[in-house]
Design an enzyme around this catalytic site. Structure first.
Site, short mmCIF file in Angstrom:
data_model
loop_
_atom_site.label_atom_id
_atom_site.label_comp_id
_atom_site.label_asym_id
_atom_site.label_seq_id
_atom_site.Cartn_x
_atom_site.Cartn_y
_atom_site.Cartn_z
CD GLN A 302 75.03 10.22 27.89
OE1 GLN A 302 74.18 11.18 28.39
NE2 GLN A 302 75.70 10.50 27.13
N GLY A 303 73.09 5.87 27.43
CA GLY A 303 73.68 4.36 26.51
C GLY A 303 72.91 3.28 27.47
CB VAL A 304 70.75 2.17 29.47
CG1 VAL A 304 69.58 0.46 30.02
CG2 VAL A 304 71.73 2.38 30.11
CD GLU A 305 71.25 -1.58 22.69
OE1 GLU A 305 71.19 -1.43 21.51
OE2 GLU A 305 71.80 -2.82 23.55
CG LEU A 306 66.08 2.26 29.11
CD1 LEU A 306 65.67 3.82 29.83
CD2 LEU A 306 65.55 0.86 28.95
N GLY A 307 65.65 2.82 24.03
CA GLY A 307 65.07 3.90 22.90
C GLY A 307 64.55 2.38 21.75
CB THR A 308 67.24 0.42 20.75
OG1 THR A 308 68.37 1.38 20.00
CG2 THR A 308 66.88 -0.75 18.90
CB SER A 332 65.05 12.22 13.13
OG SER A 332 64.46 11.23 13.30
CG HIS A 426 66.10 7.50 13.75
ND1 HIS A 426 65.17 6.71 14.06
CD2 HIS A 426 66.14 7.97 14.02
CE1 HIS A 426 64.18 6.81 14.93
NE2 HIS A 426 65.10 8.35 15.20
#
Length: 496
Positions: A302-308, A332, A426
């Site tokens: 959580q908080g690691v920018e994997l989604g981006t 969304s 987003h």
């Protein structure tokens, strides 16, 4: 620790200092208290042996690494702690007792300040600043660093951070030392899970069963009902991608689902329930890519920018596969909207005795339909999903809920950024708050969490960089005319 230990069975681990206790409440007296005291003493002894001492600055590159067994000893001991409270206690002791040497920090800071006040060669000042940086590194960072070199060590640290976040949420651990350790661990994981170490993989119906099972189980936005549902989500006119790490090949870390459509979708049922128009994709039927679900499978990241990173990589992948594709948008959920709205209704009832969120005519119509005071009856109705079955209530609630939701996404802030976490994600990526969709998710989860509303965040690729910079630096939200019109209606008809 929960499935991880099989990866370490081939490695010689130190025996546990105490056998694991069966789960159950701790008692404050008698044998249980003696056992708790023994466990705490064992924790202190373990940490003294396992956490490497910080060598003197001059010896920092000449001091040998601690024996592998010391780190394995910590891993083994931690894995034997059956209760969340016990793991939280160990992490709390690690954070409080093995952080930064504040005396050294003060001494090195004074040295830097003294050199700044005197004309000195740049090399002298730079070395003094390097000494200060070295003093600011907490001791437990060395333990984490050496654990990462063990087989499965990085996965262990991801799960350890998940435990730490859970302990903070449950108030089992609190305070600045714990928050600092969480930040240090997050920073280390961000380095280990940077984009260069991640592999993009596409999921199809022919992917390994284990991968399909993990993708199905990890879907947090729109739960997968059965194997046929899963087959649709990875079949024609659909794409599913995930990131894996070199330390855990084929282990999904973050998963993104995409629908390939001929327009920007306005409801989720058409994506997750309806069958595709044919078993063979026709490029002429594809003009839009809709990101409808992104799920992090590892709470410790959580908080690691994997989604981006994943969204950006998938955008490039889709452009490569469909050069003509020019429309990119999300569909969304709006988690937290219902909770926010119920809180407003509750406070309005207490402070004013009436609703100032609705117009007089809206209050009258709602009261007539529900048969009671608007605030109280509306709170009861919105707390369940039954209200969507009333055509009259759906009709009269559309206008007020649309404008209130527009304000929630556009105007409600946390430290200047969007309060809603999905909106913040987003908008950071440079998307535009483009369209609110009424009754776009009529599932139980959709109605109870966001009154059935969903939102499109649209990605204009030539504008994403500028939008992202404007949002992150100036906290400006780029929104469409529809959203801004709804916000204006909110200002006209609602009072906060």
């Amino acid at each position: 620790m929960r499935g991880f230990w099989t990866a370490l069975t081939a490695r010689r681990l130190f025996p546990l200092l105490l056998p694991p206790r069966p789960p159950g409440p701790r008692l404050s007296s008698g044998p249980a208290a003696a056992e708790a005291g023994a466990l705490e003493r064992a924790m202190d002894e373990l940490l003294r042996r396992a956490v490497p001492a910080t060598p003197a600055y001059e010896l920092r590159e000449k001091t040998p690494a601690p024996a592998e067994g010391q780190c394995a000893d910590f891993v083994s001991f931690y894995g034997g702690l059956a209760e969340a409270a016990e793991r939280a206690e160990l992490l709390s002791r690690l954070a409080r007792g093995f952080g930064v040497d504040h005396g050294q920090v003060a001494e090195q800071s004074a040295g830097v300040l003294q050199l700044r006040q005197q004309p000195r060669e740049a090399a002298v000042l730079l070395q003094a600043e390097d000494r200060l940086r070295y003093a600011l590194v907490p001791r437990y960072r060395g333990l984490f660093h050496h654990i990462s070199k063990l087989d499965g060590g990085v996965r262990f640290l991801v799960r350890l951070r998940a435990d730490l976040l859970e302990a903070q949420a449950l108030k089992l651990v609190e305070g600045p030392h714990v928050r600092e350790m969480n930040g240090v661990l997050k920073g280390m994981l961000s380095e280990w899970f940077s984009s260069g170490f991640l592999s993009l993989e596409r999921v199809t119906w022919h992917s390994p069963c284990e991968v399909l099972q993990k993708i199905s189980e990890s879907e947090a936005v729109h739960p997968v009902k059965n194997w046929m549902d899963m087959k649709r989500r990875v079949g024609p006119y659909r794409r599913c991608y995930f990131f894996s790490h070199c330390a855990s090949p084929e282990e999904p870390l973050v998963v993104l689902h995409v629908a390939l459509t001929n327009e920007i979708s306005s409801n989720i049922q058409a994506i997750v329930k309806e069958c595709p128009p044919s078993e063979t994709e026709e490029g002429s039927q594809i003009s839009a890519a809709i990101f409808y679900s992104i799920s992090l499978t590892q709470p410790g990241l959580q908080g690691v920018e994997l989604g981006t990173f994943l969204v950006k990589r998938v955008l490039k992948e889709l452009q490569r596969e469909f050069p003509h594709l020019g429309t990119f948008s999300s569909l969304s959920p709006i988690p937290g909207f219902t909770k926010w709205l119920l809180g407003l209704l509750n406070s309005q009832a207490k402070e004013h005795g009436r609703s100032e969120l609705l117009t007089d005519s809206e209050c009258k119509e709602i009261s007539e339909i529900l048969g009671g005071p608007v605030n109280e009856t509306l709170k009861v109705s919105l707390s369940s999903s039954e209200w969507v079955k009333s055509e009259k209530l759906v009709r009269v609630l559309q206008a007020p809920l649309m404008r209130l939701c527009a304000w929630y996404l556009y105007g409600e802030k946390h430290r200047g950024y969007a309060l809603n976490p999905v909106a913040n994600f987003h908008l950071q990526n440079g998307a535009v708050l483009w369209r609110l969709n009424w009754l776009a998710d009529t599932s139980l989860k959709g109605v109870t969490s966001s009154c059935g509303l969903m939102v499109n965040y649209r990605y204009y690729l030539e504008e994403t960089a500028a939008n992202s910079t404007s949002y992150l630096c100036a906290k400006n939200i780029k929104a469409s005319e529809q959203v801004l019109s709804l916000v204006a209606q909110f200002h006209k008809n609602s009072k906060l």
